[in-house]
Scaffold this active site. Structure first.
Site, mmCIF file in Angstrom:
data_model
loop_
_atom_site.group_PDB
_atom_site.id
_atom_site.type_symbol
_atom_site.label_atom_id
_atom_site.label_comp_id
_atom_site.label_asym_id
_atom_site.label_seq_id
_atom_site.Cartn_x
_atom_site.Cartn_y
_atom_site.Cartn_z
ATOM 1 C CD GLU A 166 -3.261 21.978 -20.077
ATOM 2 O OE1 GLU A 166 -2.152 21.521 -20.373
ATOM 3 O OE2 GLU A 166 -3.514 23.203 -20.044
ATOM 4 C CG ASP B 264 -1.443 24.313 -17.330
ATOM 5 O OD1 ASP B 264 -2.271 24.610 -16.445
ATOM 6 O OD2 ASP B 264 -0.819 23.249 -17.373
ATOM 7 C CG ASP C 208 1.913 25.320 -20.710
ATOM 8 O OD1 ASP C 208 0.830 25.215 -21.315
ATOM 9 O OD2 ASP C 208 2.335 24.460 -19.931
ATOM 10 C CG ASP D 66 1.989 21.120 -23.994
ATOM 11 O OD1 ASP D 66 2.209 21.121 -25.221
ATOM 12 O OD2 ASP D 66 2.667 20.475 -23.181
#
Length: 656
Positions: free
Chosen positions: A447, A520, A522, A524
């Site tokens: 990402e 990641d 998180d 997103d």
């Protein structure tokens, strides 16, 4: 998804085990004395994979299916109306039905029939149609295999005026068959077993996996009441469907917009074969066809699917020409065109099915193709004649699919042609590896450029490639293939993998046999991961089937004393690490993203084959997976909101 735990025993740079040549030891000649005969159930314990496929979580649940299928066979034969499965707190599992019960009494072998069924391979009432006209169990190995792979098993059978019982340990009787009480109002069989921890990697049953299988069985066997009880956390689910496959198809389409309200349905007997099929079109771009033979999910299809597909293509083309929707000069709709947006369940029941292997993944009876084709063709033709409005909507969708498929073909050819003109040029942002053997190569889908930079610096360039992904990937659940191929975010991924897409996908041309999604930890990152999983599941599911798709597990925390550094993937893991250290002078860092990690940190924690943990992506239940992807990524907002509301209560730590 299962924990691949990618920790090799010896260390090539590609993370694969090494080996060396050795001379034959003295006395290692292959002679008559080398031939071993495995007695009783010892063969099952020596080679369990031959009988249940594997000894991982799938193999563990295969034990459950073998016992449940015996009870379902009783229901299909008209002798049982209830099946109850209980997961006990101590790890045991019980399956009980109200069928005829396993026969007892002296067998021709000199043993009791109950003992023969549970201790002898290829022994049962499913040969020759004597005990069962239709059965999922054919080889007579099901319950005896469960017995062999259980550290303890107890069976009780209520019949002939009594309740009879016998216990076993790893397939061997602990005593004779004994009468433990009068029959009274009780009937049927109760089997309780403890999966052998020596044989299985894991012995914890998954509630949702069993729920999915039992729901499926209830749809396929109308009129049987199936209950699952989980004593571990006091959960209970019950299933009973009078609608059979019509209810099943509506369940599969519950998060989609159907093109016609009433599924097309056929229920016909042709000779010794019972054929039941339900199908309904929806507004999505994916095909979801489930196939069963004697209630066994034939995941690789077979002759019943061949017949179904021929009937579907022929019937829709014939009606479209008769109705004038297709002109005589127009090309016929292809099989792919008529299956876009189709949900169907094809179920056949026959006396002597021919399966490929004990796991019964494919049906081979040649006569079934023609039987299913005739039954389905008649049913579709009749439905379209009686419901011309539905017919026009279906054919219009097929025509739209045909036009989109032609556009996709041109776009795909352009991608391939451009690659050829550029000398098979790979995407500019791909940092490729030196290794050219796909089996030794892996690619990280990372990402963003920041994380991509760290990954490129930290990788072992000999066998690790890095492909940074900029921005959000296209949601392929809402797009046809022509739009996907024109996406600047997706096309570099297709070219980098090198195996094509859709009809032209060829897994033998795949450039990497480990494709690792690294995002990641998180919201997103989770979104991008879901978009990638949707892409692979819908358009390159052969990669998942081959076991080539993985998810990296980067850490959330870094705990350091200055001299010693440890990493943790969760709050719980972090707290445990802090207690190893047993000191107050600690530095605890929470990583917000991969880009915050130094190249050496990323290598040590997430990319080094000797220390990393990878999750292998697997799809055990296609119907469940299809429903989840449709709900999370599809057009309808309502089901997604309901899912978020139901799952929100489980959130403990929210990262805002």
């Amino acid at each position: 998804m299962t924990d691949a735990g990618d920790r090799p025993r010896s260390t090539g740079p590609n993370g694969r085990s090494g080996g060396s040549k050795t001379k034959a030891a003295p006395g290692s000649d292959y002679t008559a004395a080398s031939i071993q005969v495995l007695e009783g159930l010892e063969a099952v314990r020596r080679r369990p994979g031959m009988y249940i496929g594997s000894t991982d979580i799938r193999g563990l649940h295969h034990l459950v299916w073998e016992v449940v299928d015996n009870s379902i066979d009783e229901a299909m034969a008209g002798h049982a109306t209830t099946v109850t499965v209980t997961i006990h707190q101590d790890g045991k599992l019980t399956v009980e039905d109200d069928g005829r019960g396993v026969p007892v009494g002296r067998h021709s072998t000199g043993k009791d029939a109950l003992e023969v069924v549970h201790t002898v391979l290829h022994a049962g009432g499913k040969f020759g149609g004597g005990g069962y006209k239709v059965s999922g169990g054919l080889h007579g190995v099901g319950v005896s295999v469960v017995n062999a792979l259980s550290s303890w098993l107890r069976v009780e059978t209520a019949r002939d005026g009594g309740v009879w019982s016998q216990e076993y340990s790893r397939g061997k009787p602990l005593g004779p068959v004994t009468k433990v009480g009068p029959q009274g109002d009780r009937k049927g069989t109760r089997t309780t077993f403890q999966a052998d921890a020596e044989m299985f990697e894991e012995t914890e049953y998954a509630f949702d996996t069993i729920v999915s299988r039992l729901r499926e069985s209830a749809y396929l066997t109308k009129g049987v009441w199936i209950t699952l009880l989980d004593e571990r956390n006091e959960r209970e689910r019950s299933f009973y469907f009078e609608g059979g496959l019509v209810s099943f198809v509506r369940h599969l389409n519950r998060n989609k917009e159907a093109l016609h309200f009433r599924p097309i349905y056929v229920d016909r007997r042709d000779g010794g074969t019972a054929i039941e099929v339900a199908l309904q079109y929806n507004d999505t771009y994916t095909e979801n066809v489930l196939a069963f033979a004697n209630n066994i999910n034939t995941v690789d299809g077979g002759t019943h699917i061949t017949g179904f597909r021929r009937a579907l293509t022929r019937s829709i083309n014939d009606w479209a020409k008769r109705a004038g929707v297709l002109k005589e000069a127009d090309n016929n709709l292809s099989g792919d065109d008529v299956r876009e947006g189709l949900t169907a369940v094809v179920s056949v029941k026959l006396t002597e099915p021919q399966f490929e292997g004990q796991t019964k993944a494919k049906l081979g009876n040649a006569e079934v193709a023609g039987q299913v084709e005739g039954a389905v063709a008649d049913a579709i033709a009749q439905y379209l004649e009686e419901n011309p409005g539905d017919g026009r909507r279906i054919v219009e969708k097929c025509l739209t699919a045909s036009r989109a498929r032609e556009a996709a073909r041109k776009a795909r050819d352009l991608v391939i042609r451009k690659g050829a003109l550029d000398g098979l040029a790979l995407p500019g942002k791909l940092a490729d590896c030196q290794e050219r053997d796909p089996a030794k190569s892996e690619v990280y889908l990372v990402e963003g450029d920041s994380a991509g930079g760290s990954a490129k610096q930290g990788r072992d360039r000999r066998f690790q490639a890095i492909l940074p992904l900029r921005g959000k990937l296209l949601n392929v659940e809402k797009a046809r293939l022509d739009k996907i191929l024109s996406s600047e975010n997706v096309r570099p991924l297709i070219i980098a993998l090198g195996a094509g897409i859709g009809d032209s996908f060829d897994i033998t041309k795949l450039r990497y046999h480990r494709i690792i999604i690294m995002t990641d930890a998180d919201v997103d990152g989770a979104h991008i991961r879901t978009l990638l999983l949707t892409f692979f599941y819908r358009h390159m599911n052969q990669i998942i089937d081959a076991g080539y798709l993985y998810i990296a597990q980067p850490p959330l925390y870094r705990i350091s004393t200055g001299k010693v550094t440890k990493y943790a993937q969760s709050e719980k893991d972090r707290d445990l690490r802090i207690k190893e250290f047993n000191t107050k002078n600690l530095s605890v860092q929470r990583f917000k993203g991969l880009g915050e990690m130094n190249a050496d940190q990323l290598w040590d924690t997430t990319m080094n084959p000797e220390t990393r943990t990878l999750l292998k992506v697997e799809v055990e239940d296609a119907a469940t997976a299809d429903g989840i992807f449709t709900m999370l990524m599809g057009e309808r907002v309502g089901p997604r909101k309901d899912f978020i509301k139901s799952e929100a209560r489980k959130v403990r730590n929210l990262d805002i």
